[in-house]
Scaffold this motif. Structure first.
Motif, PDB file in Angstrom:
ATOM      1  N   GLY A 173       0.782  -1.230   0.000  1.00  0.00           N
ATOM      2  CA  GLY A 173       0.000   0.000   0.000  1.00  0.00           C
ATOM      3  C   GLY A 173       0.812   1.277   0.000  1.00  0.00           C
ATOM      4  N   LEU A 174       2.010   1.236  -0.594  1.00  0.00           N
ATOM      5  CA  LEU A 174       2.833   2.451  -0.661  1.00  0.00           C
ATOM      6  C   LEU A 174       2.309   3.351  -1.782  1.00  0.00           C
ATOM      7  N   GLU A 175       1.184   3.989  -1.485  1.00  0.00           N
ATOM      8  CA  GLU A 175       0.524   4.851  -2.461  1.00  0.00           C
ATOM      9  C   GLU A 175       0.148   6.174  -1.811  1.00  0.00           C
ATOM     10  N   GLU A 176       0.124   7.222  -2.595  1.00  0.00           N
ATOM     11  CA  GLU A 176      -0.382   8.509  -2.111  1.00  0.00           C
ATOM     12  C   GLU A 176      -1.855   8.329  -1.729  1.00  0.00           C
ATOM     13  N   GLY A 177      -2.188   8.742  -0.527  1.00  0.00           N
ATOM     14  CA  GLY A 177      -3.546   8.559  -0.042  1.00  0.00           C
ATOM     15  C   GLY A 177      -3.680   7.387   0.905  1.00  0.00           C
ATOM     16  N   VAL A 178      -2.694   6.486   0.871  1.00  0.00           N
ATOM     17  CA  VAL A 178      -2.671   5.352   1.797  1.00  0.00           C
ATOM     18  C   VAL A 178      -1.513   5.517   2.769  1.00  0.00           C
ATOM     19  N   LEU A 179      -0.306   5.644   2.227  1.00  0.00           N
ATOM     20  CA  LEU A 179       0.884   5.961   3.028  1.00  0.00           C
ATOM     21  C   LEU A 179       1.767   6.894   2.208  1.00  0.00           C
ATOM     22  N   PRO A 180       1.650   8.211   2.399  1.00  0.00           N
ATOM     23  CA  PRO A 180       0.914   8.898   3.458  1.00  0.00           C
ATOM     24  C   PRO A 180      -0.597   8.848   3.255  1.00  0.00           C
ATOM     25  N   HIS A 181      -1.326   8.807   4.374  1.00  0.00           N
ATOM     26  CA  HIS A 181      -2.775   8.771   4.307  1.00  0.00           C
ATOM     27  C   HIS A 181      -3.303  10.113   3.823  1.00  0.00           C
ATOM     28  N   GLU A 182      -4.416  10.053   3.110  1.00  0.00           N
ATOM     29  CA  GLU A 182      -4.973  11.266   2.502  1.00  0.00           C
ATOM     30  C   GLU A 182      -5.287  12.355   3.525  1.00  0.00           C
ATOM     31  N   ARG A 183      -5.640  11.953   4.749  1.00  0.00           N
ATOM     32  CA  ARG A 183      -6.003  12.951   5.749  1.00  0.00           C
ATOM     33  C   ARG A 183      -4.794  13.559   6.445  1.00  0.00           C
ATOM     34  N   ALA A 193      12.517  -5.076   8.839  1.00  0.00           N
ATOM     35  CA  ALA A 193      13.140  -6.185   8.110  1.00  0.00           C
ATOM     36  C   ALA A 193      14.604  -6.340   8.507  1.00  0.00           C
ATOM     37  N   ALA A 194      14.965  -7.547   8.936  1.00  0.00           N
ATOM     38  CA  ALA A 194      16.350  -7.813   9.328  1.00  0.00           C
ATOM     39  C   ALA A 194      17.202  -8.211   8.136  1.00  0.00           C
ATOM     40  N   GLU A 195      16.587  -8.878   7.125  1.00  0.00           N
ATOM     41  CA  GLU A 195      17.364  -9.376   5.996  1.00  0.00           C
ATOM     42  C   GLU A 195      16.872  -8.870   4.643  1.00  0.00           C
ATOM     43  N   ARG A 196      15.572  -8.941   4.424  1.00  0.00           N
ATOM     44  CA  ARG A 196      15.066  -8.569   3.105  1.00  0.00           C
ATOM     45  C   ARG A 196      13.741  -7.818   3.237  1.00  0.00           C
ATOM     46  N   LEU A 197      13.592  -6.753   2.422  1.00  0.00           N
ATOM     47  CA  LEU A 197      12.409  -5.902   2.466  1.00  0.00           C
ATOM     48  C   LEU A 197      11.803  -5.784   1.076  1.00  0.00           C
ATOM     49  N   TYR A 198      10.494  -5.973   0.988  1.00  0.00           N
ATOM     50  CA  TYR A 198       9.764  -5.794  -0.264  1.00  0.00           C
ATOM     51  C   TYR A 198       8.775  -4.641  -0.090  1.00  0.00           C
ATOM     52  N   LEU A 199       8.762  -3.721  -1.055  1.00  0.00           N
ATOM     53  CA  LEU A 199       7.827  -2.600  -1.048  1.00  0.00           C
ATOM     54  C   LEU A 199       6.887  -2.747  -2.239  1.00  0.00           C
ATOM     55  N   SER A 200       5.589  -2.548  -2.014  1.00  0.00           N
ATOM     56  CA  SER A 200       4.651  -2.729  -3.124  1.00  0.00           C
ATOM     57  C   SER A 200       3.544  -1.688  -3.082  1.00  0.00           C
ATOM     58  N   TRP A 201       2.909  -1.491  -4.219  1.00  0.00           N
ATOM     59  CA  TRP A 201       1.769  -0.579  -4.327  1.00  0.00           C
ATOM     60  C   TRP A 201       0.883  -1.081  -5.453  1.00  0.00           C
ATOM     61  N   CYS A 202      -0.341  -0.597  -5.496  1.00  0.00           N
ATOM     62  CA  CYS A 202      -1.296  -0.981  -6.535  1.00  0.00           C
ATOM     63  C   CYS A 202      -1.279   0.048  -7.662  1.00  0.00           C
ATOM     64  N   SER A 250       3.730   6.186  -3.737  1.00  0.00           N
ATOM     65  CA  SER A 250       4.034   7.035  -2.592  1.00  0.00           C
ATOM     66  C   SER A 250       5.340   7.793  -2.769  1.00  0.00           C
ATOM     67  N   ARG A 251       5.339   9.018  -2.333  1.00  0.00           N
ATOM     68  CA  ARG A 251       6.555   9.835  -2.340  1.00  0.00           C
ATOM     69  C   ARG A 251       7.642   9.187  -1.472  1.00  0.00           C
ATOM     70  N   PHE A 252       7.207   8.401  -0.463  1.00  0.00           N
ATOM     71  CA  PHE A 252       8.168   7.746   0.415  1.00  0.00           C
ATOM     72  C   PHE A 252       8.946   6.667  -0.334  1.00  0.00           C
ATOM     73  N   TYR A 253       8.284   5.989  -1.269  1.00  0.00           N
ATOM     74  CA  TYR A 253       8.993   5.011  -2.082  1.00  0.00           C
ATOM     75  C   TYR A 253      10.070   5.709  -2.910  1.00  0.00           C
TER      76      TYR A 253
END
Length: 285
Positions: free
Chosen positions: A197-207, A229-238, A264-267
């Motif tokens: 859910g790394l999307e604008e409006g979700v993370l960061p939340h729209e409000r 994550a200690a070893e491996r991290l996956y980031l995803s969005w729709c 998301s801008r964070f991604y």
């Protein structure tokens, strides 16, 4: 197999249980347990003694307690304060049930409950000498609002709550995917983590996007997520999303409607940092 983890603590907090009890009564007036919880929250004179009068009479008639709150014969047995409180609660529950019939969303229902009960003033009163507890309570309300905002009906919202609070802590977790919110993940760590859910409006939340402070708070929350994550991290969005924040305004009320999302801008920040770090390592070789 999967396990919903870490949510019971949040949904077991007093302020959350209070507000959910009002929602449950709005959906199901026969929920006597919910009514017993909020009968005198905030204080309206419906302590254990007058409530027992309603409870006994309701049981005798095979009715829910909420169904007899406005009964003239029962009200006549009570002192003035309890009588007034019972009438007020009866009117409030009737109002909430009508709002449910008018298809109001769960977030709007919660907002109405806060206003009609003057719940925030009640919190300020019981936490007058503890600013930290008051701040925590307000934060819990805000988080509950964010959850409610993802659902179009109070029934769906309550069904989600039921699922989130039904996990069995006795299960063996080793062969199960652990599903939990970022808040519930604080202080924990896993070898492999998926942040979805790394999307604008979700993370960061729209409000949270209207102010710089809101964005920075969401950024800190994202930091908590990616550092689990200690070893491996996956980031995803729709690429597109149905319902919820993504298309609430553009296609509201259209069943199955989807709308495109923006990454998301964070991604982008994380990707830029990764590229910079890789370049530094390459230059040292």
């Amino acid at each position: 197999p999967y396990k919903l983890k870490g949510q019971l603590g949040f949904y077991d907090r007093a302020v959350v249980r209070d507000l959910l009890a009002f929602v449950r009564l709005a959906v199901n007036s026969r929920d006597n347990m919910a009514l017993t919880r909020i009968a005198d929250i905030p204080k309206r004179g419906l302590s254990a003694k007058p409530l027992k009068v309603f409870s006994v009479e309701a049981a005798r008639r095979n009715l829910a307690i909420a169904d007899v709150l406005g009964d003239i014969m029962i009200l006549a047995q009570l002192e003035e304060k309890a009588r007034t409180g019972a009438r007020q609660l009866h009117q409030l529950l009737a109002r909430l049930r009508q709002r449910i019939k008018n298809n109001i969303g769960p977030r709007e229902l919660l907002e109405d409950i806060l206003v009609q009960t003057n719940y925030m003033a009640y919190l300020e009163g019981i936490h007058a000498k503890d600013a930290e507890k008051l701040s925590d309570a307000k934060e819990h309300i805000n988080e509950l609002m964010l959850v409610a905002d993802e659902y179009d009906s109070a029934e769906d919202f309550l069904q989600y709550i039921a699922i989130m609070t039904s996990s069995d802590d006795g299960d063996d977790e080793r062969d199960q995917v652990q599903l939990l919110t970022i808040h519930a993940a604080k202080g924990l760590e896993w070898p492999l983590v998926f942040v979805v859910g790394l999307e604008e409006g979700v993370l960061p939340h729209e409000r949270s996007m209207a102010t710089h402070e809101g964005i920075e708070e969401e950024r800190r929350l994202c930091y908590v997520a990616v550092t689990r994550a200690a070893e491996r991290l996956y980031l995803s969005w729709c690429a597109e999303r149905s319902g919820g924040a993504s298309n609430r305004n553009s296609k509201k009320g259209v069943k199955g409607a989807t709308a495109p999302t923006k990454r998301s801008r964070f991604y982008d920040d994380i990707e830029a940092y990764g590229q910079e770090l890789a370049a530094r390592r390459s230059s040292k070789q």
